[in-house]
Design a protein around this motif. Structure first.
Motif, short mmCIF file in Angstrom:
data_model
loop_
_atom_site.label_atom_id
_atom_site.label_comp_id
_atom_site.label_asym_id
_atom_site.label_seq_id
_atom_site.Cartn_x
_atom_site.Cartn_y
_atom_site.Cartn_z
N LEU A 73 42.86 49.25 48.05
CA LEU A 73 43.19 47.87 47.73
C LEU A 73 41.98 46.98 47.99
O LEU A 73 41.32 47.10 49.03
CB LEU A 73 44.36 47.41 48.60
N GLN A 100 40.42 42.79 47.20
CA GLN A 100 40.71 41.44 46.71
C GLN A 100 39.82 41.14 45.51
O GLN A 100 38.76 41.75 45.34
CB GLN A 100 40.46 40.42 47.81
N PRO A 157 41.61 41.65 38.93
CA PRO A 157 42.94 42.27 38.85
C PRO A 157 43.09 43.20 37.65
O PRO A 157 43.81 44.21 37.74
CB PRO A 157 43.88 41.06 38.75
N THR A 204 42.68 46.99 37.99
CA THR A 204 43.70 47.80 38.64
C THR A 204 44.12 48.94 37.73
O THR A 204 44.50 48.74 36.58
CB THR A 204 44.93 46.94 38.98
N THR A 211 43.62 49.16 43.30
CA THR A 211 44.47 47.98 43.12
C THR A 211 43.69 46.75 43.55
O THR A 211 43.16 46.71 44.68
CB THR A 211 45.76 48.09 43.94
N SER A 254 43.90 42.70 44.05
CA SER A 254 44.83 41.57 44.17
C SER A 254 44.10 40.27 43.86
O SER A 254 42.91 40.12 44.14
CB SER A 254 45.41 41.52 45.58
#
Length: 124
Positions: A11, A13, A88, A91, A121, A123
């Motif tokens: 994950l 950002q 994003p 992803t 992923t 975010s």
């Protein structure tokens, strides 16, 4: 038997970075081109980048140019994908794949061996 060990997903950002690694065994790694693909939910698999055996030819899909960097270490039978300025829309599950040729394949059907994939992923 050709085997892959992919790692580095996770994950991040938006604007962040991740570095994917793919180590292989069971093939003469430095004879072949190797690439990265990705598949987002509900979308077709997309070629992201590819590098020739001697690094003299490297390709990127337009959407990652200037943000992603592919590299290979033939001594370690490994390929890497440094992903910066992640968004994003990056992803997806990322796969490394080998084409039994010195040139990169045109699409996924040209590739002969595939890793198991690693989830990325991003975010917002």
């Amino acid at each position: 038997e050709v085997q892959f060990v992919e790692s580095g997903g996770g994950l991040a950002q938006s604007g962040g970075s991740l570095r994917l690694s793919c180590e292989t065994s069971g093939i003469t790694f430095d004879d072949y081109a190797i690439g990265w693909f990705r598949q987002a939910p509900g979308k077709e698999r997309e070629g992201v980048s590819c590098v020739s055996p001697s690094d003299d030819r490297i390709y990127y899909v337009d959407s990652v140019k200037g943000r992603f960097t592919i590299s290979r270490d033939n001594a370690k039978n490994a390929v890497y994908l440094q992903m910066n300025s992640l968004q994003p829309e990056d992803t997806a599950i990322y796969y490394c794949a080998v084409v039994v040729d010195v040139v990169c394949g045109h699409d996924e059907f040209d590739y002969d061996y595939w890793g198991q994939g690693t989830q990325v992923t991003v975010s917002s």
